[in-house]
Design a protein around this motif. Structure first.
Motif, PDB file in Angstrom:
ATOM      1  N   ILE A  35       0.844  -1.194   0.000  1.00  0.00           N
ATOM      2  CA  ILE A  35       0.000   0.000   0.000  1.00  0.00           C
ATOM      3  C   ILE A  35       0.877   1.241   0.000  1.00  0.00           C
ATOM      4  O   ILE A  35       1.780   1.384   0.829  1.00  0.00           O
ATOM      5  CB  ILE A  35      -0.937   0.020   1.231  1.00  0.00           C
ATOM      6  N   ASP A  36       0.590   2.126  -0.958  1.00  0.00           N
ATOM      7  CA  ASP A  36       1.302   3.405  -1.027  1.00  0.00           C
ATOM      8  C   ASP A  36       0.839   4.266   0.150  1.00  0.00           C
ATOM      9  O   ASP A  36      -0.347   4.606   0.249  1.00  0.00           O
ATOM     10  CB  ASP A  36       0.993   4.097  -2.348  1.00  0.00           C
ATOM     11  N   PRO A  37       1.738   4.621   1.105  1.00  0.00           N
ATOM     12  CA  PRO A  37       1.325   5.394   2.297  1.00  0.00           C
ATOM     13  C   PRO A  37       0.777   6.772   1.949  1.00  0.00           C
ATOM     14  O   PRO A  37       0.018   7.348   2.713  1.00  0.00           O
ATOM     15  CB  PRO A  37       2.617   5.475   3.119  1.00  0.00           C
ATOM     16  N   LYS A  38       1.146   7.277   0.821  1.00  0.00           N
ATOM     17  CA  LYS A  38       0.677   8.621   0.439  1.00  0.00           C
ATOM     18  C   LYS A  38      -0.730   8.592  -0.156  1.00  0.00           C
ATOM     19  O   LYS A  38      -1.588   9.374   0.209  1.00  0.00           O
ATOM     20  CB  LYS A  38       1.652   9.244  -0.548  1.00  0.00           C
ATOM     21  N   THR A  39      -0.935   7.654  -1.091  1.00  0.00           N
ATOM     22  CA  THR A  39      -2.217   7.631  -1.816  1.00  0.00           C
ATOM     23  C   THR A  39      -3.148   6.515  -1.366  1.00  0.00           C
ATOM     24  O   THR A  39      -4.306   6.472  -1.749  1.00  0.00           O
ATOM     25  CB  THR A  39      -1.956   7.456  -3.318  1.00  0.00           C
ATOM     26  N   GLN A  40      -2.628   5.594  -0.543  1.00  0.00           N
ATOM     27  CA  GLN A  40      -3.383   4.413  -0.097  1.00  0.00           C
ATOM     28  C   GLN A  40      -3.763   3.488  -1.248  1.00  0.00           C
ATOM     29  O   GLN A  40      -4.637   2.632  -1.120  1.00  0.00           O
ATOM     30  CB  GLN A  40      -4.648   4.841   0.664  1.00  0.00           C
ATOM     31  N   ASN A  41      -3.112   3.638  -2.403  1.00  0.00           N
ATOM     32  CA  ASN A  41      -3.360   2.762  -3.551  1.00  0.00           C
ATOM     33  C   ASN A  41      -2.449   1.540  -3.495  1.00  0.00           C
ATOM     34  O   ASN A  41      -1.348   1.599  -2.927  1.00  0.00           O
ATOM     35  CB  ASN A  41      -3.100   3.506  -4.859  1.00  0.00           C
TER      36      ASN A  41
END
Length: 368
Positions: A35-41
């Protein structure tokens, strides 16, 4: 060894990054979903490596991508749910297409003149395939002959003559004709052989003989002997292939030799092999497949496919007077490039048999 970790939106994109940054010799060691911590994608994390000391000749043939093992336990359930929903939508779409298709057909048919609607009903009642009926009507309408039933029938006959083969007719030749009759039990092989033999004798003034290899059915053999005697046609029986070869040799001076065979189930491979041997031993140069007119399209196809190894010259369709629908035969002959030679009706010898032609076929198809 050089090891590098890369992030990408998809595995495909990650593979392209690996090749771009490490080269085609790189090997993917592992990958996982993160999970991308910035975008949650969701992203794909790929760990790849390359042995910088390895030469090009020692490179791996391809980069292998192991099947991802997603971290989420319910990913398989999501995939199954998505697949089920997709199949359900496809099924609904097919149903809608079929419904629209039927509506278009109905509307299109109603746009035709009344005489074409009548033709439609007649052909459908004679069990001609729905698609074939619509195609025929469409083709006739392209050369619309007006509200004239005779002209419409003539246009129909033209279509039939172009789409169906009418050939394989019996004729006297300088070379001896060996004519063999095959088909299922009860189709009418024996009586139609007698009809054809009588036509050859009376119509062609041919010197002929009859040989029966159907020695299993006593009544059939006696009937053949009786008819042959009445018509003054030499008759003999062959109990096996050796006997058959002797009889054919004895009849070397005949213009035509007619060979009757036993009728058995199409699943009897032994009988089909025996028929092939009869054809080979007798040097049959004309083989008629005799079929009754009351078969379904499926059974017509089975018989034609089973007997085609005998190099069928033409079909003799019998019991025309005993069926109300000739449509299944028409449907099969549109797709099977096998000639139809004769239509046969009753038991009268030699009257109840006629050479098949498009006009006659159309008359049978348009019986109301």
């Amino acid at each position: 060894m050089k090891i590098k970790k890369l992030l990408a939106k998809t595995i495909k994109e990650g593979k392209e990054k690996v090749i771009r940054e490490l080269g085609e010799d790189a090997v993917i060691l592992s990958h996982r979903t993160v999970i991308d911590p910035k975008t949650q994608n969701e992203l794909v994390e790929i760990v790849a490596a390359i042995d910088e000391s390895q030469t090009k000749n020692e490179q791996f043939e391809r980069i292998t991508l192991p099947r991802p093992a997603p971290e989420k336990a319910n990913s398989d359930d999501k995939y199954l749910d998505f697949t089920a929903k997709l199949l359900e939508e496809i099924s609904k779409l097919n149903t809608k297409v079929d419904l629209i298709n039927e509506q278009v057909r109905f509307h299109y048919l109603n746009s035709y003149p009344e005489e074409f609607k009548q033709l439609f009903n007649i052909l459908v009642n004679n069990e001609v395939n729905y698609e074939n009926v619509l195609n025929i009507i469409s083709m006739i309408y392209k050369n619309y002959p007006g509200a004239n039933p005779i002209a419409i029938k003539d246009e129909f006959a033209k279509i039939v003559s172009h789409r169906i083969l009418f050939d394989g007719f019996l004729q006297k030749d300088a070379k001896q004709q060996v004519v063999m009759f095959v088909g299922p039990a009860g189709a009418g092989k024996s009586i139609n052989l007698i009809k054809m033999a009588s036509i050859a004798k009376l119509g062609f003034d041919a010197n002929i003989s009859i040989i029966s290899t159907d020695t299993y059915k006593v009544s059939g053999l006696e009937q053949m002997q009786t008819y042959s005697s009445i018509a003054a046609i030499p008759f003999s029986k062959a109990d096996d292939l050796v006997s058959l070869q002797k009889q054919v040799s004895r009849d070397y001076d005949k213009d035509m030799i007619f060979i009757d065979t036993i009728g058995k189930s199409i699943i009897d491979e032994t009988n089909l092999t025996y028929l092939s041997e009869i054809a080979q031993i007798s040097e049959a140069n004309k083989v008629y497949l005799v079929l009754p007119s009351n078969l379904s399209a499926k059974n017509y196809e089975k018989y034609i496919e089973s007997f085609k190894k005998l190099n069928i010259s033409g079909l003799i369709i019998t019991k025309i007077d005993e069926t109300n629908a000739i449509g299944p035969l028409f449907d099969i002959l549109l797709n099977k490039k096998i000639p139809i030679s004769y239509f046969s009706t009753g038991q009268n010898v030699p009257d109840d048999i006629e050479r098949a032609n498009a006009e006659m076929f159309v008359n049978l198809l348009m019986r109301d």
